[in-house]
Design a protein around this motif. Sequence first.
Motif, short mmCIF file in Angstrom:
data_model
loop_
_atom_site.label_atom_id
_atom_site.label_comp_id
_atom_site.label_asym_id
_atom_site.label_seq_id
_atom_site.Cartn_x
_atom_site.Cartn_y
_atom_site.Cartn_z
N LYS A 157 0.86 -1.18 0.00
CA LYS A 157 0.00 0.00 0.00
C LYS A 157 0.90 1.23 0.00
CE LYS A 157 -3.66 0.35 2.78
NZ LYS A 157 -4.82 0.71 1.93
N ILE B 49 1.17 5.22 0.21
CA ILE B 49 0.42 6.39 0.67
C ILE B 49 1.29 7.62 0.54
CG2 ILE B 49 -0.78 7.47 2.61
CD1 ILE B 49 -1.31 4.66 3.70
N GLU C 276 -2.07 6.06 -3.06
CA GLU C 276 -3.25 6.67 -2.45
C GLU C 276 -2.78 7.90 -1.69
OE1 GLU C 276 -5.86 2.60 -1.86
OE2 GLU C 276 -4.50 3.23 -0.27
N VAL D 276 -3.09 11.18 0.99
CA VAL D 276 -3.64 11.83 2.18
C VAL D 276 -3.26 13.30 2.11
CG1 VAL D 276 -3.50 12.04 4.69
CG2 VAL D 276 -3.59 9.77 3.63
N VAL E 235 -7.58 9.28 -0.27
CA VAL E 235 -8.23 8.43 0.72
C VAL E 235 -8.60 9.17 1.99
CG1 VAL E 235 -7.18 6.31 -0.14
CG2 VAL E 235 -5.98 7.66 1.60
N LEU F 153 -10.06 12.24 8.21
CA LEU F 153 -9.56 11.12 9.00
C LEU F 153 -9.38 11.50 10.46
CD1 LEU F 153 -6.93 9.71 6.47
CD2 LEU F 153 -9.23 8.83 6.93
N LEU G 118 -6.30 4.07 8.06
CA LEU G 118 -5.56 3.69 6.86
C LEU G 118 -5.24 2.20 6.84
CD1 LEU G 118 -3.08 6.70 6.51
CD2 LEU G 118 -5.16 6.27 5.19
N SER G 119 -4.91 1.63 7.99
CA SER G 119 -4.56 0.21 8.02
C SER G 119 -5.77 -0.68 7.78
CB SER G 119 -3.90 -0.15 9.36
OG SER G 119 -4.78 0.11 10.43
N MET H 88 -8.30 0.20 5.68
CA MET H 88 -8.86 0.42 4.34
C MET H 88 -8.46 -0.70 3.41
SD MET H 88 -8.38 4.48 3.53
CE MET H 88 -9.28 5.73 4.43
#
Length: 398
Positions: A119, A121, A265, A267, A295, A342, A381-382, A384
């Motif tokens: 993933k 970010i 993704e 942030v 995200v 978030l 986030l973890s 998603m």
Amino acid sequence: MPAEPAETATPLEQAVLRALESVIDPEIRKPITELDMVDRVVEAGGGRVDVGIRLTIVGCPASDRIERDVRQAAESVTGAGNAAVELSVMTPEQRAALTERLRGGRARTNPFGPGSLTKVIAVTSGKGGVGKSTITANLAVALAARGLSVGLVDADVHGFSIPGLLGLVDDDGLATRPTRVDDMILPPVSHGVKVISIGMFVEPTAPGGRASSTAVAWRGPMLHRTLSQFLTDVYFGDLDVLLVDLPPGTGDIAISLGQLLPNAEVVVVTTPQAAAADVAERSGVVARQTGQRIVGVVENMAALVQPDGTLLELFGSGGGELVAERLSQGVDGAAGEPVPLLASVPLSMALRQGGDTGVPVVVAAPDDPAARAIEQVAAALSSMPRSLAGRRLDVSVR
């Protein structure tokens, strides 16, 4: 696979070899038996053994630790004082074989492009001074504390600060140097996070000067090349999450990220101030234009709760919600993919102090309101699901 004890080895030698499987190279983060670092284990009589270990390079910074761990592992079998450890260095051929093994036999390529299970970010902001790097550093540590394998690329080449935020600098501002094994770079590790930054390669501009004050004045092509090299030459190993701390704005690095990591993704970090929110929205728009998915939004420097219970809104209020609402809209104001807020991270002395000392607030003061808010972001986030966009699915239709 771990090295198997040779059939011709004595029972004592076999037991020591098995014990050495627990010794982890602190830079590569794999057992030394898997890295072909064990040169020999020879029974010397009287219950003693001689152990030979091949270090990857001359002057390996982890040599003392490796020697200590090897001796402890061997003496767990032979008893205290019954293991002699000798260090040597791999030959060029052995190093080449090691780097090829670590890369899985693949050429030097970006392992985080389309098809990667990591993933990715990217943390972005429209303007500087909103605490984006502080949020990124703490978020990386919070994710690692959850048991995830985390890497962090400091792509803010002109304004690098990640080494200092994670305690990877000495008193003179000189950042911890990565170890090089031929053309492979092994990133330093802090609080369980593997970190790479241009700050680890700069030198002081004057004798006695601070390396952290050295300015990097590069134009677009050099910036693109640096980011590309961080992704191809740095050995992160198998990561669950790769965080990328982007520079503020919508310039060359943001565009390069879209080309090199199209599956990233994003942030977006803003402050509650309306002016900051307007600029932060633009960074999200650019991310979308390069095909990336937003995200979430993190609002930093939110209201501080005073001792009497009142709120000090030093930078105003509502900026995070505003950015999330605007980025949730599609073309011409139509409804798009929802972008959540978030967390709102409040102003915090502990957060600032952690950045100055190199001990992130999520470690130094986990009960601080700012630390709890960042933990909230890490949890979101973890949990998603990973997007499958751009990934090849190995299935066939019959």
